[in-house]
Enzyme design. Structure first.
Site, PDB file in Angstrom:
ATOM      1  N   LEU A 133       0.841  -1.200   0.000  1.00 10.67           N
ATOM      2  CA  LEU A 133       0.000   0.000   0.000  1.00 10.67           C
ATOM      3  C   LEU A 133       0.880   1.255   0.000  1.00 10.67           C
ATOM      4  CD1 LEU A 133      -2.736  -1.016   2.604  1.00 10.67           C
ATOM      5  CD2 LEU A 133      -2.469  -1.702   0.210  1.00 10.67           C
TER       6      LEU A 133
ATOM      7  N   GLY B  32      -1.005   6.598  -0.033  1.00  5.32           N
ATOM      8  CA  GLY B  32      -1.201   7.693   0.932  1.00  5.32           C
ATOM      9  C   GLY B  32      -0.524   8.965   0.447  1.00  5.32           C
TER      10      GLY B  32
ATOM     11  N   ARG C 137       2.970  15.040   5.340  1.00  5.24           N
ATOM     12  CA  ARG C 137       3.883  15.526   6.379  1.00  5.24           C
ATOM     13  C   ARG C 137       5.345  15.564   5.934  1.00  5.24           C
ATOM     14  NH1 ARG C 137       3.316  12.475  11.666  1.00  5.24           N
ATOM     15  NH2 ARG C 137       1.999  10.947  10.612  1.00  5.24           N
TER      16      ARG C 137
ATOM     17  N   LYS D  23       6.123  10.020  -0.851  1.00  2.00           N
ATOM     18  CA  LYS D  23       6.840   9.569   0.349  1.00  2.00           C
ATOM     19  C   LYS D  23       7.677   8.305   0.128  1.00  2.00           C
ATOM     20  CE  LYS D  23       4.435   7.732   3.803  1.00  2.00           C
ATOM     21  NZ  LYS D  23       3.555   7.709   4.996  1.00  2.00           N
TER      22      LYS D  23
ATOM     23  N   GLY E   6      -8.980   4.631   2.718  1.00  5.28           N
ATOM     24  CA  GLY E   6      -8.539   3.782   3.825  1.00  5.28           C
ATOM     25  C   GLY E   6      -7.728   2.587   3.366  1.00  5.28           C
TER      26      GLY E   6
ATOM     27  N   TYR F 247       2.681  -2.258   4.159  1.00  3.41           N
ATOM     28  CA  TYR F 247       2.634  -0.823   3.897  1.00  3.41           C
ATOM     29  C   TYR F 247       3.942  -0.399   3.232  1.00  3.41           C
ATOM     30  CZ  TYR F 247      -1.359  -0.747   7.100  1.00  3.41           C
ATOM     31  OH  TYR F 247      -2.560  -0.974   7.707  1.00  3.41           O
TER      32      TYR F 247
HETATM   33  C1  UD1 Z   1      -2.458   1.740  10.087  1.00  3.66           C
HETATM   34  C2  UD1 Z   1      -3.303   0.673  10.748  1.00  3.66           C
HETATM   35  C3  UD1 Z   1      -2.947   0.604  12.221  1.00  3.66           C
HETATM   36  C4  UD1 Z   1      -1.475   0.301  12.381  1.00  3.66           C
HETATM   37  C5  UD1 Z   1      -0.636   1.325  11.648  1.00  3.66           C
HETATM   38  C6  UD1 Z   1       0.810   0.885  11.628  1.00  3.66           C
HETATM   39  C7  UD1 Z   1      -5.413   0.615   9.530  1.00  3.66           C
HETATM   40  C8  UD1 Z   1      -6.834   1.015   9.525  1.00  3.66           C
HETATM   41  N1  UD1 Z   1      -4.691   1.013  10.578  1.00  3.66           N
HETATM   42  O1  UD1 Z   1      -2.850   2.985  10.601  1.00  3.66           O
HETATM   43  O2  UD1 Z   1      -3.707  -0.417  12.872  1.00  3.66           O
HETATM   44  O3  UD1 Z   1      -1.128   0.255  13.762  1.00  3.66           O
HETATM   45  O4  UD1 Z   1      -1.068   1.454  10.281  1.00  3.66           O
HETATM   46  O5  UD1 Z   1       1.616   1.869  11.064  1.00  3.66           O
HETATM   47  O6  UD1 Z   1      -4.976  -0.046   8.623  1.00  3.66           O
HETATM   48  N2  UD1 Z   1      -2.804   3.869   2.317  1.00  3.66           N
HETATM   49  C9  UD1 Z   1      -3.247   3.777   1.009  1.00  3.66           C
HETATM   50  N3  UD1 Z   1      -4.512   4.194   0.732  1.00  3.66           N
HETATM   51  C10 UD1 Z   1      -5.354   4.684   1.664  1.00  3.66           C
HETATM   52  C11 UD1 Z   1      -4.886   4.792   2.996  1.00  3.66           C
HETATM   53  C12 UD1 Z   1      -3.616   4.373   3.300  1.00  3.66           C
HETATM   54  O7  UD1 Z   1      -2.536   3.322   0.130  1.00  3.66           O
HETATM   55  O8  UD1 Z   1      -6.488   5.015   1.306  1.00  3.66           O
HETATM   56  C13 UD1 Z   1      -1.444   3.414   2.635  1.00  3.66           C
HETATM   57  C14 UD1 Z   1      -0.533   4.557   3.067  1.00  3.66           C
HETATM   58  O9  UD1 Z   1       0.178   5.076   1.956  1.00  3.66           O
HETATM   59  C15 UD1 Z   1       0.409   3.865   4.042  1.00  3.66           C
HETATM   60  C16 UD1 Z   1      -0.414   2.719   4.601  1.00  3.66           C
HETATM   61  O10 UD1 Z   1      -1.506   2.528   3.719  1.00  3.66           O
HETATM   62  O11 UD1 Z   1       1.525   3.334   3.399  1.00  3.66           O
HETATM   63  C17 UD1 Z   1      -0.922   2.984   6.019  1.00  3.66           C
HETATM   64  O12 UD1 Z   1      -1.829   4.064   6.015  1.00  3.66           O
HETATM   65  P1  UD1 Z   1      -1.942   5.079   7.231  1.00  3.66           P
HETATM   66  O13 UD1 Z   1      -3.002   6.056   6.915  1.00  3.66           O
HETATM   67  O14 UD1 Z   1      -0.604   5.591   7.586  1.00  3.66           O
HETATM   68  O15 UD1 Z   1      -2.476   4.110   8.385  1.00  3.66           O
HETATM   69  P2  UD1 Z   1      -2.453   4.409   9.935  1.00  3.66           P
HETATM   70  O16 UD1 Z   1      -3.538   5.341  10.275  1.00  3.66           O
HETATM   71  O17 UD1 Z   1      -1.082   4.766  10.349  1.00  3.66           O
END
Ligand code: UD1
Ligand code: CA
Length: 450
Positions: A8, A11, A15, A22, A78, A101
């Site tokens: 994934l 995002g 920041r 990123k 999400g 991630y």
């Molecule tokens: C997420 C987890 C959390 C965990 C944490 C660890 C969920 C709901 N929560 O939270 O339990 O403890 O990571 O770091 O999964 N991304 C996408 N598309 C989106 C949203 C996110 O590709 O629509 C990607 C982001 O680029 C990133 C990763 O998913 O690489 C995590 O997303 P982020 O929003 O940072 O999740 P957290 O809120 O940190």
């Protein structure tokens, strides 16, 4: 079972305050995403799909260059929604899938492999670590040691918030079933997002349990800001230095040496303080890199001596026992066995034959503003100090070049001397007369009060 991965990376990474997505920021000379791709590959993954933002062309072309596929997540709704975006490519995959991630450069292949291993009996597996940080979702484990649910901190009750076990965001499952559950996710939660973390609870309803693999917090660091990027770099450098020392590399002050993800240092290579290895460097056994040298895309063979203050640029190949000294820059040049360039020299697009001696201040003039040309220096040649070799030019074996010469056009024959200098003129007593005249002028001016 065949293995696939979804990474994934859609995002925003706002920041970071950067034009560059990123996951393209580098740690140890390689984009963060590259570290994740390499680690899942190490765990036996053959198909990798990177989930990207619509604008992130640079991420897609990088993924392609690294042999990974990519999809676009059109809206960032999400982590669960992001994982589901890979369904058109992996929904029919006969085998297992791991979700990771793209912003976690420190996760090792071992941790991914342990997740695959843990799900062989349980059905699913997630990775967890211990932390108090409220940024992380909490992993709730049942009496049987299996995961019951993951709850995001924002959605968690006071009791759940006391739990120290946190979700890393790594999840392994059977691919077809995983995408089935991902399609059932909803966004009824505090953040109105489709949470990947709701998948294990859906699986549990279908009778599939989820094992918890515990890993070190140091591996789980995510990069969201420049400060976290620097912290990840520091952690990665620590890991690379420890690995080099453990494999028999000598380092006087390892904490000052910067390594790249692909630096190859053989056992008994010796590295002094403040040496920087950019990508693509190999240093063989018994070679020594002295303090404050910078190397990139270079090979240094057995017993060669580099620095202090040397710069090896891409295509530098320093053969056994050769010496490259202070303020010597070598680019796309082969310095053959035992040759020496000890001071203040530029060797670009060149060959320096075995045992040749390059005097201080020698410059290969390899560029005319349009094209680059080659300089060939034969074995045992001697280039006098402050000479300019205007390429293309060839100095044959054993030839001498007188200090201060500019050697252009014609090649210098084997064992010949070439010297190009203005004729010398000596004027007896000139300096004494000059000083006497100037002193008199100065005294006269002083008298006039000027
Ligand atoms: C997420 C987890 C959390 C965990 C944490 C660890 C969920 C709901 N929560 O939270 O339990 O403890 O990571 O770091 O999964 N991304 C996408 N598309 C989106 C949203 C996110 O590709 O629509 C990607 C982001 O680029 C990133 C990763 O998913 O690489 C995590 O997303 P982020 O929003 O940072 O999740 P957290 O809120 O940190
Ligand atoms: Ca995060």
């Amino acid at each position: 079972m065949k293995r696939s991965a979804v990474i994934l990376a859609a995002g925003m990474g706002t920041r970071m305050k950067s034009q560059l997505p990123k996951v393209m920021h580098k740690v140890a000379g390689r984009p963060i995403l590259g570290h994740v791709i390499a680690a899942v590959r190490e765990a036996g993954v053959e198909r990798i799909v990177v989930v990207t933002a619509p604008s992130a062309d640079v991420v897609r072309s990088y993924a392609k260059a690294e042999g990974a596929e990519s999809v676009i997540q059109h809206e960032q709704l999400g982590t669960g929604h992001a994982a589901a975006a890979a369904a058109p490519l992996l929904g029919d995959f006969e085998g297992e899938v791991i979700v990771a991630y793209g912003d976690m450069p420190l996760v090792t292949g071992k941790t991914f492999a342990a997740s695959f291993a843990a799900r062989q009996t349980a059905g699913m597996a997630v990775v967890a670590f211990r932390s108090d940080n409220p940024a992380y979702g909490r992993v709730i484990v049942g009496a049987d040691g299996m995961l019951t649910r993951i709850v995001e901190y924002k959605d968690a009750s006071a009791d759940d918030r006391m739990v120290k076990l946190c979700n890393a965001g790594i999840m392994a499952a059977e691919a077809k079933r995983f995408f089935g559950w991902a399609a059932q996710l909803d966004n009824r939660n505090a953040q109105k997002e489709f949470y990947l973390t709701d998948v294990p609870a859906l699986a549990r309803k279908d009778g599939v349990s989820c094992a918890v693999v515990e890993a070190q917090e140091a591996e789980m660091m995510g990069v969201n800001s420049r400060a976290e990027l620097a912290a990840a770099e520091a952690q990665m450098q620590k890991r690379l230095r420890e690995a080099a020392l453990a494999s028999g590399v000598g380092m006087t002050a390892p904490e000052t040496v910067y390594l790249s993800y692909d630096t190859v240092l053989e056992a008994d290579a010796q590295v002094g303080p403040y040496v920087v290895f950019a990508p693509g460097v190999t240093v063989k056994a018994g070679a020594e890199i002295k303090a404050f040298s910078h190397l990139e895309g270079a090979v240094v063979e057995q017993g060669a001596l580099i620095g202090p203050y040397a710069r090896l640029r891409p295509g530098a190949h320093i053969e056994a026992e050769a010496h490259i000294g202070n303020f010597v820059e070598v680019k796309n040049a082969r310095v053959e066995k035992g040759a020496k360039a000890n001071h203040l020299t530029y060797l670009g697009d060149a060959r320096v034959g075995a045992g040749a001696n390059i005097g201080a201040g020698t410059i290969t003039c390899n560029y005319d503003g349009f094209f680059k040309y080659h300089t060939d220096i034969g074995a045992g040649a001697f280039i006098g100090s402050n000479s300019a070799l205007v390429a293309p030019v060839k100095i044959a074996d054993g030839a001498y070049i007188g200090a201060g010469s500019v050697i252009a056009k014609d090649d210098v024959a084997k064992d010949a001397l070439a010297v190009v200098r203005g004729a010398r003129k000596d004027v007896t007593g000139w300096a004494a007369k000059f000083r006497a005249r100037k002193s008199a002028e100065k005294a006269a001016k002083k008298k006039e009060g000027k």
